[in-house]
Design a protein around this motif. Structure first.
Motif, short mmCIF file in Angstrom:
data_model
loop_
_atom_site.label_atom_id
_atom_site.label_comp_id
_atom_site.label_asym_id
_atom_site.label_seq_id
_atom_site.Cartn_x
_atom_site.Cartn_y
_atom_site.Cartn_z
N THR A 30 51.77 -20.81 26.36
CA THR A 30 52.63 -19.78 25.32
C THR A 30 53.47 -18.94 25.96
O THR A 30 54.23 -19.47 25.34
N GLU A 31 52.41 -18.57 27.02
CA GLU A 31 53.27 -17.52 27.97
C GLU A 31 54.53 -18.39 28.35
O GLU A 31 55.95 -17.13 27.87
N GLN A 45 46.34 -23.14 27.85
CA GLN A 45 46.90 -22.92 27.33
C GLN A 45 47.82 -21.58 27.00
O GLN A 45 48.86 -21.17 26.00
N GLU A 46 46.56 -20.43 27.72
CA GLU A 46 47.65 -18.77 27.69
C GLU A 46 49.42 -19.24 28.50
O GLU A 46 49.76 -18.43 27.64
N MET A 77 56.41 -20.64 27.08
CA MET A 77 57.13 -21.49 25.56
C MET A 77 57.89 -19.76 25.36
O MET A 77 59.34 -19.64 24.90
N LEU A 78 57.13 -18.48 25.30
CA LEU A 78 57.63 -17.26 24.52
C LEU A 78 58.94 -16.92 25.56
O LEU A 78 60.24 -16.36 25.17
#
Length: 55
Positions: free
Chosen positions: A7-8, A3-4, A10-11
């Motif tokens: 998210t990284e 998940q991390e 996607m950001l």
């Protein structure tokens, strides 16, 4: 991918100064890859079969 990591990545797409149309496609590709890794193959087949207005 974790998940991390998702998210990284996607950001990184969101924070870029690229073409919004291209960024949206990159975000879709990332989401499809992540959700397929979670076992949602049939749902992602359906999603990828949709006509995309931004593509």
């Amino acid at each position: 991918m974790s998940q991390e990591e998702f998210t990284e990545r996607m950001l990184k797409i969101v924070g870029g100064f690229s073409d919004p149309e291209s960024d949206h496609g990159d975000a879709d590709d990332l989401m499809v890859k992540y959700l397929r890794e979670q076992g949602l193959h049939e749902a992602m087949d359906a999603f990828e079969g949709m006509t995309k207005w931004y593509a």
